[in-house]
Design a protein around this motif. Structure first.
Motif, mmCIF file in Angstrom:
data_model
loop_
_atom_site.group_PDB
_atom_site.id
_atom_site.type_symbol
_atom_site.label_atom_id
_atom_site.label_comp_id
_atom_site.label_asym_id
_atom_site.label_seq_id
_atom_site.Cartn_x
_atom_site.Cartn_y
_atom_site.Cartn_z
ATOM 1 N N VAL A 1 1.061 -0.647 0.207
ATOM 2 C CA VAL A 1 -0.157 -0.076 -0.366
ATOM 3 C C VAL A 1 1.250 1.149 0.185
ATOM 4 N N PHE A 2 1.146 2.174 -1.128
ATOM 5 C CA PHE A 2 1.970 3.074 -1.099
ATOM 6 C C PHE A 2 0.138 4.633 -1.410
ATOM 7 N N TYR A 3 0.314 5.022 -0.137
ATOM 8 C CA TYR A 3 -0.414 6.832 0.731
ATOM 9 C C TYR A 3 0.231 7.462 0.149
ATOM 10 N N PHE A 4 -0.330 8.357 -0.342
ATOM 11 C CA PHE A 4 0.538 9.843 -1.142
ATOM 12 C C PHE A 4 -0.182 11.039 -0.839
ATOM 13 N N LEU A 5 0.437 11.619 0.147
ATOM 14 C CA LEU A 5 0.955 12.397 1.983
ATOM 15 C C LEU A 5 1.284 13.394 1.353
ATOM 16 N N SER A 6 0.717 14.742 1.528
ATOM 17 C CA SER A 6 0.942 16.187 1.839
ATOM 18 C C SER A 6 1.530 16.881 3.190
ATOM 19 N N ASP A 7 1.211 16.256 3.967
ATOM 20 C CA ASP A 7 1.997 16.126 5.178
ATOM 21 C C ASP A 7 2.501 14.646 6.076
ATOM 22 N N VAL A 8 3.170 14.629 6.855
ATOM 23 C CA VAL A 8 3.344 13.303 7.417
ATOM 24 C C VAL A 8 2.737 13.771 9.495
ATOM 25 N N SER A 9 2.999 14.278 9.390
ATOM 26 C CA SER A 9 3.123 15.537 11.218
ATOM 27 C C SER A 9 2.049 14.235 11.483
ATOM 28 N N ASN A 10 0.941 13.829 11.330
ATOM 29 C CA ASN A 10 -0.170 12.879 12.462
ATOM 30 C C ASN A 10 0.181 11.491 11.483
ATOM 31 N N LEU A 11 1.463 11.190 10.435
ATOM 32 C CA LEU A 11 1.028 9.820 10.124
ATOM 33 C C LEU A 11 1.942 8.881 11.580
ATOM 34 N N ILE A 12 2.853 9.630 11.984
ATOM 35 C CA ILE A 12 3.720 8.831 12.331
ATOM 36 C C ILE A 12 3.531 7.578 13.388
ATOM 37 N N GLU A 13 2.437 8.178 14.488
ATOM 38 C CA GLU A 13 2.145 7.452 15.733
ATOM 39 C C GLU A 13 1.420 6.179 15.123
ATOM 40 N N GLY A 14 2.307 5.328 15.474
ATOM 41 C CA GLY A 14 1.310 4.040 15.770
ATOM 42 C C GLY A 14 1.154 3.086 14.087
ATOM 43 N N LYS A 15 1.579 4.047 12.754
ATOM 44 C CA LYS A 15 2.231 3.063 11.759
ATOM 45 C C LYS A 15 3.153 2.633 11.320
ATOM 46 N N GLN A 16 3.868 1.449 11.036
ATOM 47 C CA GLN A 16 4.825 0.830 11.253
ATOM 48 C C GLN A 16 4.755 0.548 9.243
ATOM 49 N N GLY A 17 5.394 1.372 8.804
ATOM 50 C CA GLY A 17 5.656 0.659 7.101
ATOM 51 C C GLY A 17 7.234 2.816 7.139
ATOM 52 N N VAL A 18 7.570 2.825 6.251
ATOM 53 C CA VAL A 18 8.580 3.867 5.715
ATOM 54 C C VAL A 18 7.730 4.895 4.515
ATOM 55 N N VAL A 19 8.205 5.830 5.149
ATOM 56 C CA VAL A 19 7.945 7.517 5.010
ATOM 57 C C VAL A 19 9.168 7.533 4.048
ATOM 58 N N TYR A 20 8.915 7.816 2.833
ATOM 59 C CA TYR A 20 9.476 8.922 1.485
ATOM 60 C C TYR A 20 9.248 9.766 1.070
ATOM 61 N N THR A 21 10.235 10.650 1.028
ATOM 62 C CA THR A 21 10.576 11.989 0.710
ATOM 63 C C THR A 21 10.486 12.150 -0.961
ATOM 64 N N ILE A 22 9.208 12.790 -1.690
ATOM 65 C CA ILE A 22 9.280 12.524 -3.494
ATOM 66 C C ILE A 22 9.922 14.223 -3.849
ATOM 67 N N LEU A 23 11.438 13.810 -4.263
ATOM 68 C CA LEU A 23 12.168 14.609 -4.843
ATOM 69 C C LEU A 23 11.521 15.579 -6.016
ATOM 70 N N HIS A 24 10.916 14.489 -6.608
ATOM 71 C CA HIS A 24 10.580 15.090 -8.288
ATOM 72 C C HIS A 24 9.617 13.192 -8.922
ATOM 73 N N ILE A 25 8.614 14.031 -9.600
ATOM 74 C CA ILE A 25 7.711 13.666 -10.256
ATOM 75 C C ILE A 25 7.454 13.075 -11.896
ATOM 76 N N SER A 26 8.158 11.805 -12.191
ATOM 77 C CA SER A 26 7.914 12.482 -13.863
ATOM 78 C C SER A 26 6.653 11.987 -14.531
ATOM 79 N N HIS A 27 6.183 12.541 -15.205
ATOM 80 C CA HIS A 27 4.398 12.279 -15.578
ATOM 81 C C HIS A 27 4.457 11.707 -17.257
ATOM 82 N N GLU A 28 3.729 10.956 -17.153
ATOM 83 C CA GLU A 28 3.438 10.401 -18.729
ATOM 84 C C GLU A 28 2.880 12.571 -19.128
ATOM 85 N N ILE A 29 3.150 12.457 -20.648
ATOM 86 C CA ILE A 29 3.161 13.523 -21.688
ATOM 87 C C ILE A 29 1.747 13.429 -22.713
#
Length: 181
Positions: free
Chosen positions: A153-181
């Protein structure tokens, strides 16, 4: 569609600005890549968002196998091989792909769970979906791998301030998004 991800674990004292600069200079090169719905340039940094290690872990969503084959076998992946060595490429099949605009998100929260053996797969999707927690009304993508019988499961988030408590997983920072054109 197909997802792929390779996770390059970097030393704990690695200067992550090297990866950030690499993405700033090269991230645009996959913009509009053949059959690529999106590529997320993802990092974790030790000590940030409760991450225990530094990593560079791009995530791709391919429309079909043609773009993936071109990327892996026509020289584009060689840059990873040259810079970081041989990497295992994890493969997933989308069960729920993101129909939404992902460009507004800054973080990706990811976890993996097993798919239990069953006598019939008829209700497996509903069983998986009922076990996915709601996180701050985040949108998500769900993939599975029948070789390992796991789902991601991959959650897309704008903010992670309330996420960490009780959640086991990895929080990635998105540096860039390449899209289809």
């Amino acid at each position: 569609m197909i997802t792929t991800q390779y996770k390059i674990i970097l030393p704990s004292d690695y200067d992550m600005n090297i990866i950030k600069e690499r993405v700033r200079n090269n991230g645009h090169k996959t913009d509009g890549f053949d059959d690529l719905k999106f590529k997320l340039y993802l990092i974790t940094e030790k000590g940030i968002n409760h991450n225990l290690q530094n990593s560079y872990s791009p995530l791709y969503l391919w429309k079909n196998h043609n773009g993936l084959n071109k990327f892996l076998f026509e020289g584009y992946y060689d840059n990873i091989l040259t810079s970081f060595g041989w990497q295992q490429v994890q493969v997933g099949i989308p069960l729920i792909d993101p129909p939404f605009d992902i460009s507004r998100y800054k973080y990706l929260f990811h976890f993996t769970k097993p798919i239990s053996p069953q006598e019939s797969m008829h209700n497996a999707k509903e069983e998986i979906l009922k076990n996915i927690p709601t996180i701050n009304e985040a949108e998500y993508m769900l993939t599975y791998n029948p070789d390992k019988w796991e789902y991601d499961v991959f959650y897309f988030l704008s903010d992670v301030s309330n996420l960490i408590e009780g959640k086991q997983g990895v929080v990635y920072t998105i540096l860039h998004i390449s899209h289809e054109i």
